[in-house]
Enzyme design. Structure first.
Site, mmCIF file in Angstrom:
data_model
loop_
_atom_site.group_PDB
_atom_site.id
_atom_site.type_symbol
_atom_site.label_atom_id
_atom_site.label_comp_id
_atom_site.label_asym_id
_atom_site.label_seq_id
_atom_site.Cartn_x
_atom_site.Cartn_y
_atom_site.Cartn_z
ATOM 1 N N GLU A 215 0.797 -1.223 0.000
ATOM 2 C CA GLU A 215 0.000 0.000 0.000
ATOM 3 C C GLU A 215 0.834 1.279 0.000
ATOM 4 O O GLU A 215 0.731 2.108 0.916
ATOM 5 C CB GLU A 215 -0.981 -0.007 1.174
ATOM 6 C CG GLU A 215 -2.052 -1.076 1.026
ATOM 7 C CD GLU A 215 -3.213 -0.926 2.003
ATOM 8 O OE1 GLU A 215 -3.087 -0.160 2.980
ATOM 9 O OE2 GLU A 215 -4.243 -1.596 1.785
ATOM 10 N N GLU A 315 -5.730 -7.557 -0.782
ATOM 11 C CA GLU A 315 -6.479 -7.400 0.462
ATOM 12 C C GLU A 315 -7.926 -7.011 0.163
ATOM 13 O O GLU A 315 -8.187 -6.194 -0.719
ATOM 14 C CB GLU A 315 -5.865 -6.315 1.366
ATOM 15 C CG GLU A 315 -4.523 -6.652 1.966
ATOM 16 C CD GLU A 315 -4.030 -5.569 2.921
ATOM 17 O OE1 GLU A 315 -4.866 -4.775 3.417
ATOM 18 O OE2 GLU A 315 -2.814 -5.511 3.151
#
Length: 495
Positions: A215, A315
């Site tokens: 991320e 995710e």
């Protein structure tokens, strides 16, 4: 939300699939990219389906219960316990959190891949950069060996780097800015670290590939591209074979600034839906909501489709209501339905995926700690206080009392900060002015103060008591989120 109030259903260690029914092909070759597919050494397509091992080698507050950031949590525990007991406790925690039983349980769900998030601090000290600690590799090797014994792949995910690659708690920076992008020293260290990792795991067939940065959130959007080009070249210089899994920018949701495709690379998006979180519109299965899910997914994978490369959803997943909520069964049924709707989208596009997360104290995990464990008993009053204060962003559901405290502050900030200036603050519009304020005041400052309070719960604990606390994270001391696991198991049987 109060995860410590979850009831204690059947044990997670109870097998759900007869061992003799598992028919997965033995892993004997390194995966590679072929067009839009991931394939094995025989050229047969492989769709990776699994979960992230969050909260283990990269600890997160909502997963295990501490407030704030991992390095602050560890420092507070060290101050209370002293070096010997500190090392004893965390060694036991890291061993018990994922054992051979966990790998076996995971395989019994029909899943085939575990994403292993890790913090750079396990491998390198900031005061001794470039000197790699063998104990970090010993922990990682142990996980991989346990997965290999159950014919599972792993994806190695660097979840926290020096300075933080994003602005959130899970990069463990302790600040609200992603300083990784401002210091070439930090980037050079991680380039060299990845060469060390690649050298260590070169030729390992159970490693599906390397996820160099979780991320990322690069305000300039260009530094990330330079880093990916550099890290790809560095890894390939020592390991030309393993796949790279590259996250999009702005928390793996934005590929608009990606211009080129790197060889033997899978591009990774994250696909959380706010319809699975408190204080947001809840998923009820309407046509409009399904269309919204599809639009969000299509936007995130446009780059991959345009360039004909594989897609990995690294995710996704909602948080679940506890039994303290009178409507928890209704709420959770909606969130299970959301998972099923998302999985349907992924099947249609043959997307590999990794749900978040495998094990926790009751928010998202496939399994979670029993309320009867020493850990949950010790932390119960503290978790109640932390939930009431809303210091953890993930799954937060503010009470009126908390809103009455913070809403006037947010209103003041909106009054005195011209909107044109707020728009300059990245990530915007993903984060409103409220989110930026919460990040600093609640999750950082209040979280640090509460960290001292939690650490005091460990004061005077004996080695036996510390062992019992760590053993709370053993699979045999956890319970299943059975309906979630049944959904994942059924999807694993579909192609």
């Amino acid at each position: 939300m109060a995860p410590h109030e979850i009831e204690d259903p059947k044990s997670a260690s109870e097998s759900t699939i007869p061992r003799q029914l598992l028919r997965r092909k033995p892993i004997n070759s390194i995966l590679k990219v072929r067009g839009t597919e991931i394939v094995d050494g025989d050229g047969e397509p492989v769709i990776l389906k699994g979960a992230g091992l969050g909260g283990h080698m990269n600890m997160e507050n909502f997963i295990t219960g501490f407030p704030g950031h991992e390095h602050e949590h560890r420092a507070a525990i060290l101050e209370v316990l002293g070096q010997e007991k500190y090392e004893f406790f965390f060694d036991k925690f890291l061993d018990y959190f994922f054992t051979a039983s966990d790998a076996k349980f995971f395989a019994e769900q029909g899943l085939n891949c575990i994403r292993i998030p890790f913090n750079y601090r396990h491998f390198e000290d900031d005061l001794n950069p470039g000197v790699y600690k063998p104990e970090g590799f010993r922990i990682l090797d142990r996980i991989i060996e346990r997965c290999a014994a159950e014919n599972l792949y792993v994806v190695l995910d660097l979840h926290a780097v020096p300075g933080g690659q994003n602005q959130d708690w899970h990069s463990d920076s302790g600040v609200h800015k992603a300083l990784f992008w401002q210091f070439m020293e930090f980037q050079n260290r991680m380039i060299n670290f990845w060469k060390e990792i690649a050298s260590h795991y070169k030729g390992n067939v159970h490693v599906a590939g390397y996820n160099p940065l979780n991320e990322p959130a690069d305000p300039a959007h260009t530094n990330l591209q330079v880093f990916y080009t550099r890290v790809e070249k560095a890894i390939r210089s020592v390991d030309p074979d393993h796949i790279l899994f590259l996250d999009g920018n702005t928390y793996a949701m934005d590929f608009t600034h990606f211009k080129t495709v790197l060889p033997n690379t899978v591009y990774a998006m994250h696909d959380y839906s706010m319809m699975g979180f408190p204080m947001c519109e809840q998923y009820t299965g309407t046509a409009a909501q399904d269309a919204s899910l599809k639009r969000s997914f299509d936007r995130k994978v446009e780059f991959m489709r345009k360039n004909g490369v594989p897609i990995w959803n690294g995710e996704f997943g909602p948080v679940y209501a506890s039994t303290s909520d009178a409507e928890h069964e209704k709420i959770n049924q909606g969130r299970y339905s959301l998972i099923q709707a998302q999985l349907k989208i992924y099947r249609e596009s043959r997307v590999s995926w990794s749900i978040w997360t495998y094990k926790d104290i009751g928010y998202q995990g496939m399994v979670y700690l029993s309320p009867s464990t020493a850990w949950m008993k010790l932390l119960k009053p503290f978790l109640t206080k932390k939930a009431a204060l809303g210091t953890d962003f993930w799954g937060r559901n503010d009470s009126k009392e908390i809103q009455d405290i913070y809403d006037p502050l947010f209103a003041h900030l909106r009054d005195v900060v011209p909107a044109e200036f707020h728009k300059r603050r990245y990530p915007s519009p993903l984060w409103g002015i409220e989110r930026h304020a919460e990040r600093v005041l609640r999750e950082m400052l209040m979280g640090e103060y509460l960290g001292f309070e939690m650490a005091e719960l460990f004061r005077g604990k004996t080695f036996d008591e510390l062992d019992e606390l760590a053993a709370s994270f053993k699979l045999e001391n956890c319970v299943q989120r059975s309906e979630l696991n049944e959904i994942l198991k059924k999807d694993s049987e579909l192609h």
